[in-house]
Design an enzyme around this catalytic site. Structure first.
Site, short mmCIF file in Angstrom:
data_model
loop_
_atom_site.label_atom_id
_atom_site.label_comp_id
_atom_site.label_asym_id
_atom_site.label_seq_id
_atom_site.Cartn_x
_atom_site.Cartn_y
_atom_site.Cartn_z
NE ARG A 105 60.38 105.40 53.52
CZ ARG A 105 59.95 105.54 54.76
NH1 ARG A 105 60.28 106.62 55.46
NH2 ARG A 105 59.20 104.62 55.33
CG HIS A 132 56.03 106.86 51.52
ND1 HIS A 132 55.86 106.45 52.82
CD2 HIS A 132 56.91 105.98 50.97
CE1 HIS A 132 56.60 105.38 53.04
NE2 HIS A 132 57.26 105.09 51.93
CG ASP A 133 52.50 112.92 46.87
OD1 ASP A 133 51.41 113.02 47.48
OD2 ASP A 133 52.75 113.56 45.84
CB VAL A 187 48.55 107.86 49.21
CG1 VAL A 187 47.23 108.09 49.94
CG2 VAL A 187 49.39 106.81 49.94
N GLY A 209 47.62 109.29 44.03
CA GLY A 209 48.40 109.85 42.95
C GLY A 209 49.39 110.90 43.43
CB SER A 234 47.66 113.83 49.52
OG SER A 234 48.27 112.59 49.21
CG ASN A 288 53.75 108.14 55.50
OD1 ASN A 288 54.61 107.56 54.85
ND2 ASN A 288 52.64 108.59 54.94
N PRO A 299 53.66 99.85 49.89
CG PRO A 299 54.71 99.13 47.94
CD PRO A 299 54.11 100.35 48.58
CG HIS A 337 64.95 100.13 49.66
ND1 HIS A 337 64.15 99.09 50.10
CD2 HIS A 337 64.19 101.25 49.79
CE1 HIS A 337 62.97 99.58 50.48
NE2 HIS A 337 62.98 100.88 50.29
CB THR A 338 71.10 101.68 46.08
OG1 THR A 338 72.53 101.65 46.09
CG2 THR A 338 70.65 102.99 45.46
CG ASP A 347 74.01 99.42 49.43
OD1 ASP A 347 74.79 98.56 49.89
OD2 ASP A 347 74.20 100.02 48.35
CG ASP A 349 76.23 101.64 44.16
OD1 ASP A 349 75.33 101.14 44.87
OD2 ASP A 349 77.40 101.80 44.58
#
Length: 338
Positions: free
Chosen positions: A72, A76-77, A80, A82, A86, A104, A173, A203-204, A255, A263
């Site tokens: 994650r 998240h890097d 923002v 690229g 940061s 965050n 998002p 998000h698995t 999940d 998976d």
């Protein structure tokens, strides 16, 4: 008939996946100058990948949640400014950290693992391996440790000398964004709907806080109607630890079937209307193309893993700093001072 439909869906996804730019990006000029390529540290720091792998493995063995957390961090890097590390910068008198943003704050973690990796790399080959590349390698290694696919990580990113709190608040998002808003955020990064659905499959593994999906449990959808895109038996189970008020930080598996295994159970959950976040479930309910991709990945784990790897390479190429741009931080939490 059912087999015919599945075959058609499979072909749609395969064709789309083939049409998606992927591994060629590893050697594509970036920002009109430098290159990212997997062999970047072969001579300057030949043990770099093994050092990262060892420390990530140790961290995940101690805390299985860390695999999702490090993955994650890379997301998240990159969304923002690229893929420039940061997100790792702490606040100073003149810099407001992205760690304070709504996506965050009290949420992203794994900074101590990155610190340990950076410390080890600085001992091995000082001022050589960027924090941005550490995030990219750690994301790949975390995925593998959770049972997911491997891929060659294009390397050669440099670290930013600034952060963007507004970019972090606006570009990442959010769980309650509409389908079109999320798709737009991906497209602004050069990612398409195939990338969006495949990368959502991360998000698995991992967890989400009660506050991120409470509105789905208590008919707080904005129109006063129940959220029929959530299985109501599943919703009742969730209410047990996610009350109408309080318990904001209580954690839930994204999940619930195989929370530590990378998976396609995530996509199977969506078909059963048991996606935890609204931003997950709308992949099935708000777009015919994304619905077909969800079904395809639910039926074919190998195809999901293949496309996830391709999309991760593509995401890792979002506006990296190369050549003379940026710097190689000595400490991932702060800009170099000379």
């Amino acid at each position: 008939m059912a087999n015919s439909i599945l075959s058609s869906l499979f072909l749609v996804a395969v064709i789309t996946a083939i049409a998606t730019p992927h591994m060629s990006l590893a050697h594509k000029p970036i920002n009109g100058g430098g290159y990212l390529y997997p062999q970047f540290y072969d001579h300057s720091c030949p043990n770099a990948l093994e050092i990262v792998k060892h420390i990530v493995a140790k961290a995940v063995a101690k805390d299985p949640r860390m695999a999702a957390s490090l993955l994650r961090l890379h997301f998240h890097d990159c969304f923002v400014k690229g893929c420039d590390a940061s997100v790792l910068l702490d606040s100073t008198g003149s810099l407001i950290s992205e760690k304070r943003s709504n996506p965050n704050r009290n949420s992203i973690r794994g900074f101590e693992v990155v610190d340990e990796i950076k410390y080890a790399l600085e001992r091995e080959c000082p001022h050589t391996v960027s924090c941005a590349d550490i995030l990219a390698i750690a994301a790949r290694d975390s995925t593998i440790l959770a049972g997911g696919p491997s891929w060659e990580v294009p390397l050669g990113r440099r670290d930013s000398k600034g952060a963007s709190l507004s970019g972090s608040n606006n570009n990442i998002p959010a769980p309650n964004n509409t389908f079109q808003t999320i798709l737009t955020k991906f497209k602004l990064q050069g990612l398409n709907i195939v990338d969006m659905v495949a990368l959502s499959g991360s998000h698995t593994i991992g967890n989400s806080r009660c506050t991120s999906f409470r509105q789905r449990l208590y008919n707080q959808t904005g129109n006063g109607q129940p959220d029929y895109s959530l299985d109501q038996t599943f919703a009742a189970q969730l209410r047990g630890r996610c009350p109408r008020s309080g318990g904001d930080q209580n954690l839930f598996f994204l999940d619930h079937v195989s929370p530590f295994k990378f998976d396609n159970s995530y996509f199977k959950n969506l078909l059963a209307y048991k996606g935890l976040l609204s931003s997950d479930q709308i992949l099935l309910t708000k777009s015919e193309q994304s619905m077909e991709l969800v079904k395809t990945y639910a039926y074919n784990n190998d195809l999901f893993l293949h496309q996830f790897a391709l999309s991760m390479v593509k995401m890792g190429n979002i506006s990296p700093l190369t050549g003379p741009k940026g710097e190689i931080r000595k400490n991932c939490r702060k800009i170099n001072t000379y």
